[in-house]
Design an enzyme around this catalytic site. Structure first.
Site, mmCIF file in Angstrom:
data_model
loop_
_atom_site.group_PDB
_atom_site.id
_atom_site.type_symbol
_atom_site.label_atom_id
_atom_site.label_comp_id
_atom_site.label_asym_id
_atom_site.label_seq_id
_atom_site.Cartn_x
_atom_site.Cartn_y
_atom_site.Cartn_z
ATOM 1 N N GLU A 18 0.845 -1.191 0.000
ATOM 2 C CA GLU A 18 0.000 0.000 0.000
ATOM 3 C C GLU A 18 0.883 1.244 0.000
ATOM 4 O O GLU A 18 0.402 2.341 0.247
ATOM 5 C CB GLU A 18 -0.981 -0.013 1.170
ATOM 6 C CG GLU A 18 -0.367 -0.122 2.539
ATOM 7 C CD GLU A 18 -1.417 -0.060 3.644
ATOM 8 O OE1 GLU A 18 -1.549 -1.049 4.352
ATOM 9 O OE2 GLU A 18 -2.097 0.972 3.795
ATOM 10 N N CYS A 69 -3.756 -3.111 4.312
ATOM 11 C CA CYS A 69 -2.922 -4.170 4.920
ATOM 12 C C CYS A 69 -3.431 -5.565 4.589
ATOM 13 O O CYS A 69 -2.771 -6.557 4.895
ATOM 14 C CB CYS A 69 -2.865 -3.997 6.433
ATOM 15 S SG CYS A 69 -2.226 -2.401 6.922
ATOM 16 N N HIS A 112 -3.181 -9.171 12.876
ATOM 17 C CA HIS A 112 -2.551 -8.028 12.213
ATOM 18 C C HIS A 112 -2.168 -7.029 13.310
ATOM 19 O O HIS A 112 -2.982 -6.722 14.182
ATOM 20 C CB HIS A 112 -3.519 -7.388 11.213
ATOM 21 C CG HIS A 112 -3.030 -6.061 10.709
ATOM 22 N ND1 HIS A 112 -1.864 -5.937 10.007
ATOM 23 C CD2 HIS A 112 -3.523 -4.796 10.857
ATOM 24 C CE1 HIS A 112 -1.657 -4.656 9.732
ATOM 25 N NE2 HIS A 112 -2.647 -3.939 10.230
HETATM 26 N N1 CAA Z 1 2.092 4.743 30.530
HETATM 27 C C1 CAA Z 1 1.506 3.627 30.083
HETATM 28 N N2 CAA Z 1 0.511 3.632 29.141
HETATM 29 C C2 CAA Z 1 0.132 4.823 28.648
HETATM 30 C C3 CAA Z 1 0.720 6.047 29.085
HETATM 31 C C4 CAA Z 1 1.743 5.965 30.075
HETATM 32 N N3 CAA Z 1 2.357 7.052 30.515
HETATM 33 N N4 CAA Z 1 0.120 7.043 28.401
HETATM 34 C C5 CAA Z 1 -0.796 6.492 27.579
HETATM 35 N N5 CAA Z 1 -0.800 5.150 27.735
HETATM 36 C C6 CAA Z 1 -1.606 4.157 27.031
HETATM 37 C C7 CAA Z 1 -3.057 4.563 26.844
HETATM 38 O O1 CAA Z 1 -3.831 4.273 27.971
HETATM 39 C C8 CAA Z 1 -3.427 3.706 25.624
HETATM 40 O O2 CAA Z 1 -3.673 2.377 26.023
HETATM 41 P P1 CAA Z 1 -5.139 1.721 25.813
HETATM 42 O O3 CAA Z 1 -5.473 1.873 24.358
HETATM 43 O O4 CAA Z 1 -4.916 0.314 26.220
HETATM 44 O O5 CAA Z 1 -6.064 2.503 26.673
HETATM 45 C C9 CAA Z 1 -2.133 3.675 24.814
HETATM 46 O O6 CAA Z 1 -1.101 4.054 25.717
HETATM 47 C C10 CAA Z 1 -2.129 4.643 23.644
HETATM 48 O O7 CAA Z 1 -2.451 5.892 24.162
HETATM 49 P P2 CAA Z 1 -3.518 6.810 23.408
HETATM 50 O O8 CAA Z 1 -4.754 6.040 23.106
HETATM 51 O O9 CAA Z 1 -3.633 8.091 24.133
HETATM 52 O O10 CAA Z 1 -2.683 7.010 22.071
HETATM 53 P P3 CAA Z 1 -2.877 7.999 20.901
HETATM 54 O O11 CAA Z 1 -4.232 8.629 20.910
HETATM 55 O O12 CAA Z 1 -1.706 8.896 20.941
HETATM 56 O O13 CAA Z 1 -2.770 7.069 19.597
HETATM 57 C C11 CAA Z 1 -3.260 5.302 18.070
HETATM 58 C C12 CAA Z 1 -2.927 5.675 19.534
HETATM 59 C C13 CAA Z 1 -4.699 5.723 17.755
HETATM 60 C C14 CAA Z 1 -3.109 3.807 17.920
HETATM 61 C C15 CAA Z 1 -2.263 6.052 17.140
HETATM 62 O O14 CAA Z 1 -0.959 5.562 17.327
HETATM 63 C C16 CAA Z 1 -2.614 5.933 15.670
HETATM 64 O O15 CAA Z 1 -3.359 6.719 15.126
HETATM 65 N N6 CAA Z 1 -2.054 4.901 14.993
HETATM 66 C C17 CAA Z 1 -2.290 4.669 13.553
HETATM 67 C C18 CAA Z 1 -3.634 4.019 13.296
HETATM 68 C C19 CAA Z 1 -3.698 2.604 13.784
HETATM 69 O O16 CAA Z 1 -2.695 1.919 13.915
HETATM 70 N N7 CAA Z 1 -4.926 2.108 14.032
HETATM 71 C C20 CAA Z 1 -5.117 0.735 14.409
HETATM 72 C C21 CAA Z 1 -6.257 0.074 13.661
HETATM 73 S S1 CAA Z 1 -6.170 0.424 11.893
HETATM 74 C C22 CAA Z 1 -5.233 -0.851 11.244
HETATM 75 O O17 CAA Z 1 -5.016 -1.830 11.890
HETATM 76 C C23 CAA Z 1 -4.663 -0.702 9.851
HETATM 77 C C24 CAA Z 1 -3.254 -0.299 9.944
HETATM 78 O O18 CAA Z 1 -2.345 -1.137 9.951
HETATM 79 C C25 CAA Z 1 -2.926 1.124 9.991
#
Ligand code: CAA
Length: 408
Positions: free
Chosen positions: A82, A114, A244
């Site tokens: 992709e 993916c 995945h």
């Molecule tokens: N200590 C320990 N854990 C902590 C922490 C700390 N100090 N601060 C935050 N965390 C934890 C949070 O609680 C959270 O855990 P949970 O989900 O278990 O509650 C985790 O760390 C992540 O924190 P946030 O949710 O606040 O993270 P974020 O909003 O910054 O972003 C994300 C997370 C949405 C995955 C982001 O990385 C993102 O957009 N990623 C790309 C999209 C993606 O991968 N989506 C997944 C499904 S799509 C897919 O699968 C296709 C693909 O390959 C892209």
């Protein structure tokens, strides 16, 4: 029916990585958010002299060499990606040239987020099982560079790499009965990259994660009905499960959802007990790649398989592995691989941990330098090229000539 499946597998990852602790320090984020919250430790960084074509060719060469396959015997070559480098010319054609694959070969790319790798796998296996004049050997390569851009929430989930699968009848590694596969698809905007954009858009908040989990539920329900597996019996049926993994803890979220669905009639304490037990024995052995490399989109699921094979070398023979493939947009499929016996040679020649150990750590500043430069106009002297090559990096991108990508 003839058994078809994987006769061999190889992985290529770029020779540089950035520890997530350094990324966190640069942005003033607690490193635990990336290391514990996302479950990621290190992120593969691809230098300017590599791209998805060179990575695909490096993985493809490994699988041909380790299985002793003559490139002239490959009758189907598919590259799933992709993050393609050309809107028209297939990545698979570049790879055909680099690997010296003959002209009596069906060569094409698949793009389906993916899920593209699994689409290629299922198509190849079904073609090889059902047609009289089917290809004897098919090469399927998944190659991607996952980039979200500096400061984006997805940045700590970046990664790069390629996985190559050799598919054959009477396969040495594992067979796949695609008639049982469970599928789910729906028109959603969870993660997308419009033409002309270098980095993707991701749905706000946790929507992309919810789409993934919804697709898992749908694909599992379909699989269970096709395979005639009653609710609550899936964990008895499967020795391992690979999901995945856009980030390592996505597998944890997915497995938790699977246990909730499977044991919805049990109390929460029982569910938690089953989750802990099955997650550590059936899922953790496949997590190494996602933790050390990051997301490699199409190849992510199959990097999980490589991790599992290396980590469970002594136990992996004659086992059933459930695989959950997810592609945004969205398309998902749950399938089962049945491993063969006598896998020692296939596993010993994977050298995944060795590749990871030999990588060079870079700083946040070096990472920003690599990812700020455009590949347009790059050119390297023969001396530089020699120093960039190593045991695993045999092919390199060396720049453009007359708007044509050049490789050595
Ligand atoms: N200590 C320990 N854990 C902590 C922490 C700390 N100090 N601060 C935050 N965390 C934890 C949070 O609680 C959270 O855990 P949970 O989900 O278990 O509650 C985790 O760390 C992540 O924190 P946030 O949710 O606040 O993270 P974020 O909003 O910054 O972003 C994300 C997370 C949405 C995955 C982001 O990385 C993102 O957009 N990623 C790309 C999209 C993606 O991968 N989506 C997944 C499904 S799509 C897919 O699968 C296709 C693909 O390959 C892209």
């Amino acid at each position: 029916m003839v058994e078809v499946g994987l006769s061999d597998i190889a992985i290529y990852v770029p020779p540089y990585y950035l520890p997530h602790a350094e990324l966190a320090a640069a942005y003033g984020v607690p490193k635990e958010k990336y290391n514990i919250g996302l479950g990621n430790q290190n992120m593969a960084i691809v230098p300017n002299w590599e791209d998805i074509v060179s990575m695909a060719a490096n993985a493809g060469l490994q699988v041909l060499e380790k299985s002793g396959t003559d490139p002239g015997d490959i009758q189907s070559l598919i590259v799933s990606t992709e993050s393609s480098v050309d809107h028209s010319k297939p990545v698979a054609s570049f790879v055909q040239g680099l690997l010296k694959i003959g002209t009596r070969c069906r060569v094409y790319d698949i793009k389906n987020a993916c899920y593209g790798g699994t689409a290629g796998l299922v198509d190849s296996i079904e073609r090889m099982s059902h047609t009289v004049k089917s290809p004897r050997k098919s090469l399927l390569i998944m190659a991607d560079i996952a980039r979200y851009g500096f400061g984006n929430l997805g940045e700590p989930t970046q990664g790069a790499g390629a996985v190559a699968l050799l598919l054959e009848k009477n396969p040495g590694l594992c067979s796949v009965d695609t008639s049982l596969n469970g599928v789910f698809s729906q028109d959603v905007f969870d993660f997308w990259r419009p033409t002309g954009y270098a980095v993707p858009f991701v749905a706000p908040g946790k929507l992309s994660i919810e789409c993934y989990l919804m697709a898992l539920e749908g694909a599992l329900a379909d699989f269970r009905s096709n395979a005639g597996i009653e609710q609550g019996k899936l964990m008895d049926h499967l020795d391992y499960v690979i999901y995945h993994m856009p980030f390592t803890n996505m597998a944890k979220k997915a497995h938790r959802r699977l246990i909730e669905i499977e044991y919805r009639d049990s109390d929460l304490e029982t569910q938690e007990e089953i989750f802990n037990k099955t997650f550590s024995s059936k899922v953790v052995p496949g997590l190494m790649g996602a933790r050390e490399v990051g997301n490699i989109y199409t190849g992510s699921l199959y990097m999980g398989l490589v991790s599992l094979l290396e980590n469970e070398r002594e136990k992996i023979e004659d086992k059933r592995i459930g695989l959950f493939s997810y592609g945004s947009g969205c398309m998902a499929e749950f399938l089962v691989y049945h491993t063969n016996t006598k896998l020692g040679k296939i596993i010993d020649s994977l050298h995944f941990k060795e590749q990871l150990d030999k990588r060079k750590k870079i700083t946040f500043e070096e990472y920003t330098q690599f990812y700020s430069k455009s590949q347009e106009g790059v050119s390297y002297s023969p001396g530089e090229i020699n120093s960039m090559k190593n045991q695993y990096t045999k092919f390199l991108f060396t720049g453009f000539m007359d708007h044509k990508r050049q490789y050595i």
